[in-house]
Write an enzyme that holds these catalytic residues in place. Structure first.
Site, short mmCIF file in Angstrom:
data_model
loop_
_atom_site.label_atom_id
_atom_site.label_comp_id
_atom_site.label_asym_id
_atom_site.label_seq_id
_atom_site.Cartn_x
_atom_site.Cartn_y
_atom_site.Cartn_z
N ASP A 40 -2.03 -3.33 12.24
CA ASP A 40 -1.59 -3.75 10.94
C ASP A 40 -1.33 -5.26 11.09
O ASP A 40 -0.35 -5.70 11.67
CB ASP A 40 -0.26 -2.95 10.59
CG ASP A 40 0.23 -3.08 9.35
OD1 ASP A 40 0.53 -4.62 8.97
OD2 ASP A 40 0.60 -2.38 8.33
N ASP A 89 2.17 -6.40 9.84
CA ASP A 89 3.22 -6.33 11.20
C ASP A 89 2.94 -7.12 12.38
O ASP A 89 3.90 -7.57 12.97
CB ASP A 89 3.22 -4.67 11.56
CG ASP A 89 3.92 -4.02 10.62
OD1 ASP A 89 4.56 -4.28 9.83
OD2 ASP A 89 3.57 -2.60 10.73
N ARG A 92 0.70 -1.29 0.02
CA ARG A 92 0.03 0.05 0.00
C ARG A 92 0.64 1.16 -0.01
O ARG A 92 1.80 1.33 0.83
CB ARG A 92 -0.93 0.00 1.28
CG ARG A 92 -1.96 1.08 1.19
CD ARG A 92 -3.00 0.89 2.07
NE ARG A 92 -2.91 0.54 3.55
CZ ARG A 92 -3.39 0.84 4.52
NH1 ARG A 92 -4.86 1.51 4.30
NH2 ARG A 92 -3.27 0.81 5.70
N THR A 130 -0.88 7.47 -1.15
CA THR A 130 -2.01 7.62 -1.69
C THR A 130 -2.98 6.48 -1.17
O THR A 130 -4.35 6.88 -1.38
CB THR A 130 -2.04 7.04 -3.38
OG1 THR A 130 -1.52 5.80 -3.18
CG2 THR A 130 -0.88 8.15 -3.89
N1 URA Z 1 -4.66 -3.12 6.91
C1 URA Z 1 -4.22 -3.66 8.06
O1 URA Z 1 -3.28 -4.52 8.15
N2 URA Z 1 -4.87 -3.27 8.83
C2 URA Z 1 -5.98 -2.15 8.71
O2 URA Z 1 -6.58 -1.94 9.64
C3 URA Z 1 -5.99 -1.78 7.43
C4 URA Z 1 -5.48 -2.38 6.48
#
Ligand code: URA
Length: 209
Positions: A200, A203, A104, A108
């Site tokens: 995330d 992570d 990602r 953007t």
């Molecule tokens: N990706 C993630 O890992 N967590 C989110 O909350 C949104 C996208």
């Protein structure tokens, strides 16, 4: 129109509550993501076709059911999707695994595809695209675009936590696919994270920051 299903079995809800918590470390997070994926695997495989097979029990000959051997593929969206593969494979060990790499763009918030590695006969397979988080829907839409470009017609999307914004975007872009989620959360925040969510997922699965 594809279906949208929240798979909210009590075991799944309980496990999801554990992984949502900040205090849950990488090892436990990874184990539980796998367990939830396995429990979801039970539900997403519910409609797999069966065929008759003649067998012999110690008592008699009989006709019973077996899986019709439909070809399956699990396609994780990298990175976080990898966390769901083993759980589903434990139920469907004959499935092939393809990979679609997306990251990602932090500015953007748009997904960028950097890797597509799929089974050769992907156009003939029932495909489960897996990614723990359906947030904006951008990665899921792009991954499914990519699969359809390669001839795939039979695609289901499986995630752990979804945001209403992502579900809507995915349904609009790909109205034919079924979506399975373990939870439908409240909304996306200004950084594109699901609220309440679990942070995330990549992570937390891999211990990175
Ligand atoms: N990706 C993630 O890992 N967590 C989110 O909350 C949104 C996208």
């Amino acid at each position: 129109m594809g279906t949208f299903q929240v798979i909210d079995h009590p075991l799944i809800q309980h496990k999801l509550t554990i992984i949502r918590q900040t205090k849950t470390g990488t090892k436990e997070f990874r184990e539980i993501v796998n367990e939830i994926a396995m429990l979801m695997g039970y539900e997403i495989s519910r409609n797999l076709p069966l065929e008759d097979v003649e067998i012999e029990t110690p008592i008699t000959k009989t006709v019973q059911k077996q899986l019709a051997g439909k070809k399956l593929a699990i396609v994780p969206i990298l990175r976080a999707g990898i966390g769901m593969v083993d759980g589903i494979l434990s139920l469907i060990p004959a499935a092939k695994v393809g990979h679609i790499g997306m990251y990602r763009d932090e500015e953007t918030l748009q997904p960028v595809e950097y890797l597509v590695k799929l089974p050769e006969d992907i156009d003939q397979r029932q495909i489960f695209v897996v990614d723990p988080m359906l947030a904006t829907g951008g990665s899921a839409i792009l991954a499914i675009d990519s699969l359809k470009k390669r001839g795939a017609t039979n695609i289901k999307f499986v995630c752990l936590v979804s945001a209403p914004e992502g579900v809507k975007a995915l349904q609009e872009a790909h109205p034919d696919i079924d979506i399975y989620t373990a939870a439908l959360d409240d909304h996306l925040n200004e950084h594109g994270y699901i609220v309440p969510g679990l942070g995330d997922a990549g992570d937390r699965l891999f211990g990175t920051k």
